[in-house]
Enzyme design. Structure first.
Site, PDB file in Angstrom:
ATOM      1  N   GLU A  90     -10.515   0.532  -5.646  1.00  0.00           N
ATOM      2  CA  GLU A  90      -9.522  -0.368  -5.054  1.00  0.00           C
ATOM      3  C   GLU A  90     -10.091  -1.733  -4.738  1.00  0.00           C
ATOM      4  OE1 GLU A  90      -6.876   0.694  -1.938  1.00  0.00           O
ATOM      5  OE2 GLU A  90      -6.835   2.796  -2.523  1.00  0.00           O
TER       6      GLU A  90
ATOM      7  N   CYS B 146       0.866  -1.180   0.000  1.00  0.00           N
ATOM      8  CA  CYS B 146       0.000   0.000   0.000  1.00  0.00           C
ATOM      9  C   CYS B 146       0.901   1.228   0.000  1.00  0.00           C
ATOM     10  CB  CYS B 146      -0.889  -0.022   1.242  1.00  0.00           C
ATOM     11  SG  CYS B 146      -1.913   1.441   1.366  1.00  0.00           S
TER      12      CYS B 146
ATOM     13  N   GLY C 247      -1.460   2.636  -7.139  1.00  0.00           N
ATOM     14  CA  GLY C 247      -2.229   2.883  -8.361  1.00  0.00           C
ATOM     15  C   GLY C 247      -1.638   4.023  -9.171  1.00  0.00           C
TER      16      GLY C 247
ATOM     17  N   HIS D 211      -2.819  -4.023 -10.760  1.00  0.00           N
ATOM     18  CA  HIS D 211      -3.514  -2.815 -11.231  1.00  0.00           C
ATOM     19  C   HIS D 211      -3.883  -2.973 -12.699  1.00  0.00           C
ATOM     20  CE1 HIS D 211      -2.712  -0.406  -7.639  1.00  0.00           C
ATOM     21  NE2 HIS D 211      -1.611  -1.127  -7.563  1.00  0.00           N
TER      22      HIS D 211
ATOM     23  N   CYS E  94      -4.690   6.394  -4.268  1.00  0.00           N
ATOM     24  CA  CYS E  94      -4.036   5.076  -4.208  1.00  0.00           C
ATOM     25  C   CYS E  94      -2.602   5.254  -4.703  1.00  0.00           C
ATOM     26  CB  CYS E  94      -4.797   4.070  -5.076  1.00  0.00           C
ATOM     27  SG  CYS E  94      -4.015   2.439  -5.117  1.00  0.00           S
TER      28      CYS E  94
END
Ligand SMILES: N[C@@H](CCC[C@H](N)C(=O)O)C(=O)O
Length: 287
Positions: free
Chosen positions: A215, A75, A227, A166, A224
């Site tokens: 997400e 993350c 992302g 992703h 994100c």
């Protein structure tokens, strides 16, 4: 037993951080994390992050549960928040501004800059179909500008793993995307055996992208980090953007670079402490 927590956010992507340094297992279960993340009946967050002892010679280990209780590999916004939290926990004894953090996506290194922002060495992007993972293209191909049928429409997608999966689609206008409807259909599409995070990107300029995200395990979030990194990589692979760009998310701005020198991705952005609290009468999973 009472458990103390600190709430942080990175551009509105918010997390409950727990000092888990005295145990190598998270002291909260995925089921408890779901309750804590609930915005009506709990504290409210996109995920719960644990600061655990380091593994394999690293300073610390990060584990995270999404708000649906699933465990992602990494993350980006969360690891910036973790760096701020660790600095806070170490207090006067802190003798470093960067940490080597063991994650399920490998070793990630956040560095607290003099201006308070956190710059993170996010490592190498992974591009092969099996690494995403996706069955969209036969392994070992890369998935660049491939057609994907979702909700009766053909989308041109590029897939990048930053440790977590992703699926990126470039669109004319991100505001026009019905994220709440289309997001879950991408997330659970059968070509993504471990589900996927889904980003829609509008190229404003070669060095400025606008992004909206659905997400995996958390739904619509305000930002994100992984992302944004994956989207910049997708933009470079498709010739749409430069290797350094600002990514505008609903929660604010991230600076992303895919270095030509070492091929690693670097992300810079804020980590804000919001408040601390205590979960009383909380039965720990790992007393
Ligand atoms: N918000 C995060 C990503 C969190 C994990 C994601 N939901 C997943 O399941 O992969 C970020 O800032 O990178």
């Amino acid at each position: 037993m009472a458990i103390e927590f600190t709430k942080y956010h990175g551009l509105g992507n918010d997390f409950i951080l727990i000092d888990n340094r005295s145990s190598s297992l998270p002291i909260v279960t995925p089921e408890q994390a779901i309750k804590l993340c609930d915005r009506h009946f709990g504290i409210g967050a996109d995920g719960v992050i644990f600061a655990l002892p380091g593994e394999n010679g690293t300073d610390y280990t990060m584990r995270i549960f999404n708000s649906d209780g699933s465990e992602p590999e990494m993350c980006g916004n969360g690891i910036r928040c973790l760096a701020g939290f660790l600095a806070e926990l170490e207090g006067e004894s802190r003798n470093q501004d960067s940490y080597r953090i063991h994650t399920l996506a490998g070793v990630i290194t956040p560095q607290i800059l003099p201006n308070g922002q956190v710059k993170v060495d996010m490592g190498l992007p992974r591009l092969l179909a099996a690494e995403i993972p996706t069955t969209l293209t036969p392994a070992p191909e890369k998935v660049i500008s491939q057609p994907l049928e979702v909700a009766g429409q053909t989308w041109e997608v590029t897939c990048v793993s930053m440790g977590n999966p992703h699926c990126i689609t470039f669109v004319e206008d991100v505001a026009a995307i019905e994220l709440e409807t289309i997001g879950p259909k991408f997330e659970h599409h059968p070509v993504f055996p471990q589900r996927t995070n889904t980003e829609f990107i509008q190229v404003v300029r070669r060095d400025y992208l606008k992004m909206r995200v659905w997400e995996r395990g958390a739904g619509i979030t305000l930002a994100c980090g992984t992302g944004a990194c994956a989207s910049l990589v997708a933009g470079v692979l498709t010739g749409k953007c430069d290797r350094t760009a600002t990514v505008e998310l609903p929660g604010g701005l991230l600076q992303i670079e895919w270095s030509e020198i070492d091929q690693r991705v670097y992300m810079t952005g804020p980590a804000e402490r919001v408040f601390t609290g205590k979960l009383s009468q909380f039965s720990s999973s790992n007393p």
